[in-house]
Design a protein around this motif. Structure first.
Motif, PDB file in Angstrom:
ATOM      1  N   SER A  73      42.781  73.653  52.129  1.00 14.51           N
ATOM      2  CA  SER A  73      43.517  72.383  52.132  1.00 14.51           C
ATOM      3  C   SER A  73      44.640  72.388  51.090  1.00 14.51           C
ATOM      4  O   SER A  73      45.709  71.817  51.326  1.00 14.51           O
ATOM      5  N   ILE A  74      44.432  73.064  49.962  1.00 15.20           N
ATOM      6  CA  ILE A  74      45.485  73.169  48.940  1.00 15.20           C
ATOM      7  C   ILE A  74      46.621  74.039  49.471  1.00 15.20           C
ATOM      8  O   ILE A  74      47.799  73.713  49.298  1.00 15.20           O
ATOM      9  N   LYS A  75      46.263  75.120  50.132  1.00 16.29           N
ATOM     10  CA  LYS A  75      47.292  75.989  50.725  1.00 16.29           C
ATOM     11  C   LYS A  75      48.107  75.209  51.755  1.00 16.29           C
ATOM     12  O   LYS A  75      49.336  75.306  51.780  1.00 16.29           O
ATOM     13  N   ASN A  76      47.418  74.435  52.583  1.00 13.49           N
ATOM     14  CA  ASN A  76      48.109  73.637  53.595  1.00 13.49           C
ATOM     15  C   ASN A  76      49.038  72.614  52.949  1.00 13.49           C
ATOM     16  O   ASN A  76      50.142  72.382  53.438  1.00 13.49           O
ATOM     17  N   LEU A  77      48.580  72.006  51.864  1.00 18.56           N
ATOM     18  CA  LEU A  77      49.407  71.052  51.132  1.00 18.56           C
ATOM     19  C   LEU A  77      50.683  71.727  50.645  1.00 18.56           C
ATOM     20  O   LEU A  77      51.781  71.188  50.808  1.00 18.56           O
ATOM     21  N   MET A  78      50.535  72.893  50.046  1.00 18.97           N
ATOM     22  CA  MET A  78      51.691  73.593  49.501  1.00 18.97           C
ATOM     23  C   MET A  78      52.694  73.959  50.595  1.00 18.97           C
ATOM     24  O   MET A  78      53.903  73.813  50.417  1.00 18.97           O
ATOM     25  N   VAL A  79      52.197  74.423  51.732  1.00 18.92           N
ATOM     26  CA  VAL A  79      53.088  74.770  52.846  1.00 18.92           C
ATOM     27  C   VAL A  79      53.797  73.512  53.352  1.00 18.92           C
ATOM     28  O   VAL A  79      55.009  73.521  53.599  1.00 18.92           O
ATOM     29  N   LEU A  80      53.053  72.417  53.481  1.00 16.08           N
ATOM     30  CA  LEU A  80      53.633  71.153  53.934  1.00 16.08           C
ATOM     31  C   LEU A  80      54.726  70.672  52.982  1.00 16.08           C
ATOM     32  O   LEU A  80      55.822  70.281  53.407  1.00 16.08           O
ATOM     33  N   LEU A  81      54.427  70.708  51.680  1.00 17.90           N
ATOM     34  CA  LEU A  81      55.421  70.289  50.691  1.00 17.90           C
ATOM     35  C   LEU A  81      56.655  71.194  50.730  1.00 17.90           C
ATOM     36  O   LEU A  81      57.791  70.712  50.628  1.00 17.90           O
ATOM     37  N   ALA A  82      56.438  72.486  50.899  1.00 12.41           N
ATOM     38  CA  ALA A  82      57.567  73.421  50.966  1.00 12.41           C
ATOM     39  C   ALA A  82      58.419  73.150  52.200  1.00 12.41           C
ATOM     40  O   ALA A  82      59.655  73.119  52.115  1.00 12.41           O
ATOM     41  N   GLN A  83      57.778  72.938  53.337  1.00 11.89           N
ATOM     42  CA  GLN A  83      58.524  72.672  54.573  1.00 11.89           C
ATOM     43  C   GLN A  83      59.328  71.378  54.487  1.00 11.89           C
ATOM     44  O   GLN A  83      60.410  71.278  55.048  1.00 11.89           O
ATOM     45  N   ASN A  84      58.790  70.398  53.781  1.00  8.48           N
ATOM     46  CA  ASN A  84      59.477  69.106  53.639  1.00  8.48           C
ATOM     47  C   ASN A  84      60.377  69.057  52.405  1.00  8.48           C
ATOM     48  O   ASN A  84      60.872  67.985  52.048  1.00  8.48           O
ATOM     49  N   LYS A  85      60.566  70.218  51.752  1.00 10.38           N
ATOM     50  CA  LYS A  85      61.406  70.308  50.544  1.00 10.38           C
ATOM     51  C   LYS A  85      60.934  69.350  49.458  1.00 10.38           C
ATOM     52  O   LYS A  85      61.710  68.674  48.792  1.00 10.38           O
ATOM     53  N   ARG A  86      59.609  69.309  49.242  1.00  5.69           N
ATOM     54  CA  ARG A  86      59.010  68.371  48.293  1.00  5.69           C
ATOM     55  C   ARG A  86      58.178  69.058  47.206  1.00  5.69           C
ATOM     56  O   ARG A  86      57.403  68.401  46.524  1.00  5.69           O
ATOM     57  N   LEU A  87      58.322  70.353  47.020  1.00  6.46           N
ATOM     58  CA  LEU A  87      57.528  71.043  46.004  1.00  6.46           C
ATOM     59  C   LEU A  87      57.779  70.490  44.605  1.00  6.46           C
ATOM     60  O   LEU A  87      56.874  70.451  43.776  1.00  6.46           O
ATOM     61  N   SER A  88      58.980  70.033  44.356  1.00  3.78           N
ATOM     62  CA  SER A  88      59.317  69.555  43.006  1.00  3.78           C
ATOM     63  C   SER A  88      58.649  68.223  42.656  1.00  3.78           C
ATOM     64  O   SER A  88      58.663  67.820  41.496  1.00  3.78           O
ATOM     65  N   ILE A  89      58.032  67.544  43.625  1.00  2.00           N
ATOM     66  CA  ILE A  89      57.360  66.278  43.313  1.00  2.00           C
ATOM     67  C   ILE A  89      55.874  66.478  43.001  1.00  2.00           C
ATOM     68  O   ILE A  89      55.164  65.500  42.785  1.00  2.00           O
ATOM     69  N   LEU A  90      55.421  67.709  42.951  1.00  2.00           N
ATOM     70  CA  LEU A  90      54.008  67.970  42.633  1.00  2.00           C
ATOM     71  C   LEU A  90      53.548  67.320  41.329  1.00  2.00           C
ATOM     72  O   LEU A  90      52.454  66.750  41.289  1.00  2.00           O
ATOM     73  N   PRO A  91      54.335  67.345  40.252  1.00  2.00           N
ATOM     74  CA  PRO A  91      53.884  66.659  39.025  1.00  2.00           C
ATOM     75  C   PRO A  91      53.661  65.164  39.243  1.00  2.00           C
ATOM     76  O   PRO A  91      52.713  64.589  38.710  1.00  2.00           O
TER      77      PRO A  91
END
Length: 178
Positions: A73-91
């Motif tokens: 589920s964490i891997k899926n989250l990371m892929v989803l955030l990357a696809q939506n250009k949202r990795l920088s909002i993780l904090p």
């Protein structure tokens, strides 16, 4: 960062609901904290901002920096955030997830600013008084701020309780100027 909070809120709510269903709130909290710390690193920010790198590869690169193998589920989250250009909002997702966790346990986060360092017994007494004042359990962080001159200043969410000498001087100054 209000924009980030607005963008991060749906992700954090969905993750919190999923973690609650799976009874894994603490493990998710730990994973999100680690991922948030990783994303804040300069080299990782450069990777996130790299337009020529595929989204999945960005997510995989960040996941590879974890000490242990994360849940699917964490891997899926990371892929989803990357696809939506949202990795920088993780904090921000981590911060909101942490707030939801504290809220679930009826705990509020507080910051107590003191003019000088105080001993543990005094601090415990202050925390007890603050919990009575705010009618909630508090997770308290102490910061020494000499500019207060004396007294304390407390921030709980968007509430501020200023009992410092500096705060009183500011109030007096405003009163005299009006």
């Amino acid at each position: 960062m209000a924009e980030f909070a607005t963008i991060a809120r749906p992700y954090a709510k969905a993750l919190f609901s999923l973690a609650q269903e799976q009874n894994q709130i603490e493990s998710w909290l730990d994973e999100l904290k680690t991922l948030a710390e990783i994303v804040l690193q300069t080299k990782v920010q450069l990777l996130i901002d790299e337009p020529e790198c595929e989204d999945r590869k960005k997510a995989e690169a960040i996941i590879s920096l974890l000490d242990n193998q994360p849940a699917e589920s964490i891997k899926n989250l990371m892929v989803l955030l990357a696809q939506n250009k949202r990795l920088s909002i993780l904090p921000e997702i981590y911060t909101l997830f942490q707030d939801y966790t504290l809220s679930l346990n009826h705990i509020k986060e507080a910051t107590v600013y003191t003019a000088y360092a105080i001993d543990d017994a005094q601090f415990a007494h202050i925390v007890t008084d603050l919990e009575a004042h705010f009618k909630s359990k508090l997770k308290v962080h102490q910061i020494v701020a000499p500019e207060l001159i004396g007294g304390i200043k407390v921030e709980v969410g968007d509430q501020v309780l200023d009992l410092s000498v500096q705060g009183r001087l500011n109030s007096l100054h405003v009163a005299l100027m009006n």
